[in-house]
Scaffold this motif. Structure first.
Motif, PDB file in Angstrom:
ATOM      1  N   ARG A   1       4.289   4.433  -8.291  1.00 50.81           N
ATOM      2  CA  ARG A   1       4.255   4.911  -6.906  1.00 50.81           C
ATOM      3  C   ARG A   1       2.885   4.674  -6.276  1.00 50.81           C
ATOM      4  NH1 ARG A   1       7.318  10.490  -8.558  1.00 50.81           N
ATOM      5  NH2 ARG A   1       9.436   9.638  -8.604  1.00 50.81           N
ATOM      6  N   LEU A   2       1.853   4.774  -7.111  1.00 51.35           N
ATOM      7  CA  LEU A   2       0.505   4.505  -6.618  1.00 51.35           C
ATOM      8  C   LEU A   2       0.390   3.058  -6.152  1.00 51.35           C
ATOM      9  CD1 LEU A   2      -2.470   5.551  -6.369  1.00 51.35           C
ATOM     10  CD2 LEU A   2      -2.836   4.687  -8.682  1.00 51.35           C
ATOM     11  N   LEU A   3       0.903   2.125  -6.955  1.00 48.78           N
ATOM     12  CA  LEU A   3       0.873   0.706  -6.595  1.00 48.78           C
ATOM     13  C   LEU A   3       1.754   0.412  -5.381  1.00 48.78           C
ATOM     14  CD1 LEU A   3       1.035  -0.863 -10.173  1.00 48.78           C
ATOM     15  CD2 LEU A   3      -0.936  -0.834  -8.628  1.00 48.78           C
ATOM     16  N   ALA A   4       2.760   1.273  -5.161  1.00 52.94           N
ATOM     17  CA  ALA A   4       3.669   1.087  -4.017  1.00 52.94           C
ATOM     18  C   ALA A   4       3.164   1.799  -2.766  1.00 52.94           C
ATOM     19  CB  ALA A   4       5.064   1.597  -4.386  1.00 52.94           C
ATOM     20  N   ASN A   5       1.916   2.273  -2.815  1.00 50.11           N
ATOM     21  CA  ASN A   5       1.291   2.923  -1.658  1.00 50.11           C
ATOM     22  C   ASN A   5       2.058   4.166  -1.195  1.00 50.11           C
ATOM     23  OD1 ASN A   5      -0.768   3.143   0.273  1.00 50.11           O
ATOM     24  ND2 ASN A   5       0.432   2.057   1.816  1.00 50.11           N
ATOM     25  N   GLN A   6       2.498   4.989  -2.166  1.00 46.90           N
ATOM     26  CA  GLN A   6       3.285   6.175  -1.827  1.00 46.90           C
ATOM     27  C   GLN A   6       2.465   7.474  -1.873  1.00 46.90           C
ATOM     28  OE1 GLN A   6       6.922   6.330  -4.128  1.00 46.90           O
ATOM     29  NE2 GLN A   6       7.487   4.225  -3.612  1.00 46.90           N
ATOM     30  N   TYR A   7       1.162   7.370  -2.073  1.00 40.40           N
ATOM     31  CA  TYR A   7       0.320   8.570  -2.133  1.00 40.40           C
ATOM     32  C   TYR A   7      -0.830   8.492  -1.136  1.00 40.40           C
ATOM     33  CZ  TYR A   7       2.614   9.464  -6.638  1.00 40.40           C
ATOM     34  OH  TYR A   7       3.530   9.691  -7.623  1.00 40.40           O
TER      35      TYR A   7
ATOM     36  N   ALA B   1     -10.825   1.736 -18.839  1.00 41.89           N
ATOM     37  CA  ALA B   1     -10.733   0.393 -18.257  1.00 41.89           C
ATOM     38  C   ALA B   1      -9.368   0.184 -17.602  1.00 41.89           C
ATOM     39  CB  ALA B   1     -10.970  -0.659 -19.339  1.00 41.89           C
ATOM     40  N   ARG B   2      -8.335   0.751 -18.222  1.00 40.57           N
ATOM     41  CA  ARG B   2      -6.972   0.581 -17.682  1.00 40.57           C
ATOM     42  C   ARG B   2      -6.857   1.179 -16.279  1.00 40.57           C
ATOM     43  NH1 ARG B   2      -1.911   2.781 -17.369  1.00 40.57           N
ATOM     44  NH2 ARG B   2      -0.182   1.360 -17.859  1.00 40.57           N
ATOM     45  N   PHE B   3      -7.407   2.402 -16.096  1.00 39.59           N
ATOM     46  CA  PHE B   3      -7.284   3.045 -14.789  1.00 39.59           C
ATOM     47  C   PHE B   3      -8.145   2.332 -13.745  1.00 39.59           C
ATOM     48  CE2 PHE B   3      -8.305   6.142 -11.507  1.00 39.59           C
ATOM     49  CZ  PHE B   3      -7.039   6.622 -11.185  1.00 39.59           C
ATOM     50  N   LEU B   4      -9.363   1.957 -14.122  1.00 39.17           N
ATOM     51  CA  LEU B   4     -10.238   1.258 -13.176  1.00 39.17           C
ATOM     52  C   LEU B   4      -9.608  -0.056 -12.726  1.00 39.17           C
ATOM     53  CD1 LEU B   4     -13.691   1.931 -14.886  1.00 39.17           C
ATOM     54  CD2 LEU B   4     -12.886   2.894 -12.720  1.00 39.17           C
ATOM     55  N   ASN B   5      -8.953  -0.766 -13.643  1.00 43.66           N
ATOM     56  CA  ASN B   5      -8.265  -2.001 -13.274  1.00 43.66           C
ATOM     57  C   ASN B   5      -7.053  -1.719 -12.384  1.00 43.66           C
ATOM     58  OD1 ASN B   5     -10.045  -3.603 -14.732  1.00 43.66           O
ATOM     59  ND2 ASN B   5      -8.839  -3.467 -16.615  1.00 43.66           N
ATOM     60  N   LEU B   6      -6.393  -0.593 -12.635  1.00 47.55           N
ATOM     61  CA  LEU B   6      -5.223  -0.215 -11.835  1.00 47.55           C
ATOM     62  C   LEU B   6      -5.609   0.016 -10.379  1.00 47.55           C
ATOM     63  CD1 LEU B   6      -2.162   0.726 -11.832  1.00 47.55           C
ATOM     64  CD2 LEU B   6      -3.071   3.047 -12.144  1.00 47.55           C
ATOM     65  N   ILE B   7      -6.653   0.818 -10.151  1.00 44.47           N
ATOM     66  CA  ILE B   7      -7.013   1.144  -8.756  1.00 44.47           C
ATOM     67  C   ILE B   7      -7.697  -0.026  -8.063  1.00 44.47           C
ATOM     68  CG2 ILE B   7      -7.090   3.631  -9.159  1.00 44.47           C
ATOM     69  CD1 ILE B   7     -10.138   3.486  -9.258  1.00 44.47           C
TER      70      ILE B   7
END
Length: 599
Positions: A101-107, A120-126
């Motif tokens: 949902r974060l990647l889908a711009n729902q927040y 590293a996973r979260f930093l790459n995600l955002i």
């Protein structure tokens, strides 16, 4: 700012910004970094929540506690804001759904723990999504000199390195000058704008009493001033938390315990009780409380002396977040001073840390022993000077303590310390001074020394107060071995030689305060108003239970008081009440108008 004001009114239900909120929001919304020091209950969350709704992308909020994150997200959902948490309380499947949902711009806002953010996973995600801002809540956790140090916070400077174009806001309610400098340095906020609001919480009444029987004193205080109210009682040790909780239950209070030695499940269950039910007294160590968002805590009590003014301010600040009258009460005695000094001496910390801890404790003792306004003393510690002789809402203002020339008595006490070899604690010294022929006095032949019975005219309580105050003044110190034995200091020499006088606080017989009510205290209710107040509370409790949220998430007590006072008869009139935003008006307006018309 017109759009920001519209969000404030329509979404959050408030008619105007308070203090520096508007300046902070404008600066952050325009892309600037800032450090915000604002007291608990001062509206820090709005300083990043509104810019999060104004700017493109999602706001990443760094928070140290799972409970705090969940409470804030629950409250945001209630007013229609798109928010989520991403922390260890979620299952792997739930976490993946949040990420999708974060990647889908729902927040609009995403709350994360620092440990998660630094992976590293979260930093790459955002890095794959538009970011509105970074909010670093409870920023004092970055300071190794602070009382809530979190090592992960030191690494948060990576945000600026990885995302230099994304504005950052660091927020805290507790930071002396040393801690502020460290926040700026550690987080790389050198060019950030600093906003410092007044640290004053005028609705909180501060009271510190001489400790005699702390449990009984606490019960008397609660029964007299806060029957049926929610409150927090802080104790230094886990054992004392358990014993105090059990004792309060036996006295008929709805008390629950919280400390780090309990299972996470039990802690969570007790915290939920405190947040969701009314009239619960939480007995806890300082492991409980940071970020607790419950607005209607009517009192915070300390059965042991806090280690610093920062800790005391942060803990007492959990009372009266709704702006209504609240009490900060503490029982304090000589044993507290000896115990905390012993803890500093026996710790494995580096010398510099011990020195800083000792300085902070001395400042706390000065607050306890002051004969002037406690609020002025506390605010001056944070570098804030207020132009008044007193606040009118602390014990030293309402019942000004009398000061007496205790030079002769202090000389007797210090002579007794010297004559007995500087190896005994206050209890034995008082027995010698008062001429008590205890087995220990006889064993050491202290009935034969010159200071035996020279203080027999003063009661034990007075002598205990004398020893407590002269230890706090630095005229006596405790032994480095941690046995509680009292020693003379270099400063005691001038007093013993008659070159310096000593004035001490005179003991008071009563602990009840009389004086003006706080300006923020709601007006007394007549019978009809009391009936309406109870009807509104019953309705709120029913709705909260249906929604599975704490009652204050539906409406704060302050909003219910406004409803009782104004009695709006239409939804249009209801929309003018503070705390009733568009979403809540739509959800609850019809039911509220029915209750108010029927009253």
């Amino acid at each position: 700012m017109s759009e920001a004001l519209n969000i404030l009114k329509e979404v959050f239900g408030y008619p105007a910004f308070r203090g520096q909120q508007a300046e902070v929001i404008a600066h952050l919304a325009n892309g600037g970094d800032c450090l915000v020091l604002m007291p608990t209950g001062g509206g820090k969350s709005l300083c990043y929540q509104i810019p999060a709704l104004l700017r493109n992308g999602v706001a990443i909020v760094v928070s140290p506690l799972i409970a705090l994150m969940q409470n804030q997200v629950t409250a945001l959902h209630e007013i229609g804001v798109r928010a989520a948490v991403l922390n260890s309380s979620l299952s792997q499947q739930e976490a993946m759904q949040v990420e999708q949902r974060l990647l889908a711009n729902q927040y609009d806002l995403l709350y994360v723990a620092p440990e998660r953010l630094l992976t590293a996973r979260f930093l790459n995600l955002i890095a794959r999504i538009p970011l509105a801002l970074f909010a670093i809540d409870e920023a004092h956790c970055v300071s190794q000199w602070g009382h809530d140090f979190r090592p992960e916070y030191i690494q948060l400077s990576i945000l600026h390195k990885r995302f230099p174009e994304v504005p950052r806001i660091a927020l805290t309610a507790t930071a002396d000058m040393e801690t502020r400098k460290e926040i700026i340095e550690r987080l790389g906020l050198d060019i950030a704008k600093i906003f410092v609001s007044s640290f004053d919480r005028p609705n909180i009444r501060y009271q510190i009493v001489d400790k005699t029987n702390s449990r009984s004193q606490l019960l008397t205080f609660i029964q007299a001033e806060h029957p049926g109210d929610a409150g927090i009682v802080y104790c230094l040790s886990r054992k004392k938390v358990e014993e105090t909780t059990l004792w309060l239950k036996k006295q008929g209070l709805h008390a629950v315990a919280y400390h780090a030695g309990m299972s996470m499940q039990q802690r969570s269950m007790n915290q939920e009780k405190f947040l969701r039910e009314e009239g619960v007294v939480m007995v806890a160590t300082i492991a409980f409380g940071m970020g607790i968002d419950k607005p209607d805590v009517r009192f915070v009590a300390h059965l042991d002396l806090p280690k610093s003014i920062e800790g005391y301010y942060q803990e007492t600040g959990r009372a009266g977040r709704d702006g209504q009258a609240a009490n900060a009460w503490m029982a304090y005695g000589l044993g507290d001073v000896i115990q905390l000094r012993r803890m500093i001496q026996e710790s494995d910390a580096q010398l510099k840390f011990k020195q800083v801890s000792a300085r902070k404790l001395e400042a706390m003792l000065s607050l306890c022993e002051t004969t002037n306004c406690r609020r002025i003393r506390m605010l001056s510690y944070f570098g804030e000077i207020i132009d008044t002789m007193g606040c009118g809402n602390c014990d030293t203002c309402l019942n000004p303590p009398k000061v007496w020339d205790a030079t002769v008595e202090v000389q007797k006490a210090m002579s007794c310390v010297y004559r007995t070899g500087q190896i005994f604690g206050a209890g034995h010294l008082i027995d010698v001074l008062r001429g008590n022929l205890t087995a220990r006095v006889k064993e050491w032949h202290h009935d034969r020394i010159s200071t035996f019975a020279i203080g027999e005219k003063l009661p034990e309580k007075t002598w205990r107060a004398i020893f407590r105050q002269i230890v706090a003044l630095g005229l006596l110190t405790t032994d480095s071995e941690g046995h509680g034995a009292l020693h003379l200091t270099e400063a005691s020499r001038a007093v013993l030689k008659g070159q310096q006088s000593v004035y001490l606080r005179q003991q008071t017989r009563t602990e009840r305060l009389s004086g003006k009510r706080s300006d923020d205290d709601p007006m007394p209710l007549d019978s009809a108003e009391r009936y309406l107040w109870e009807q509104l509370r019953l309705w709120r409790a029913k709705i909260a239970k249906e929604h599975g949220v704490p009652a204050y998430v539906i409406f704060h007590d302050a909003t219910l008081h406004e409803l009782v006072r104004l009695r709006p008869q239409t939804e249009e009139e209801l929309s003018q009440v503070t705390g009733v935003g568009a979403r809540k008006l739509d959800k609850y307006g019809h039911h509220l108008v029915e209750i108010l018309r029927g009253s």
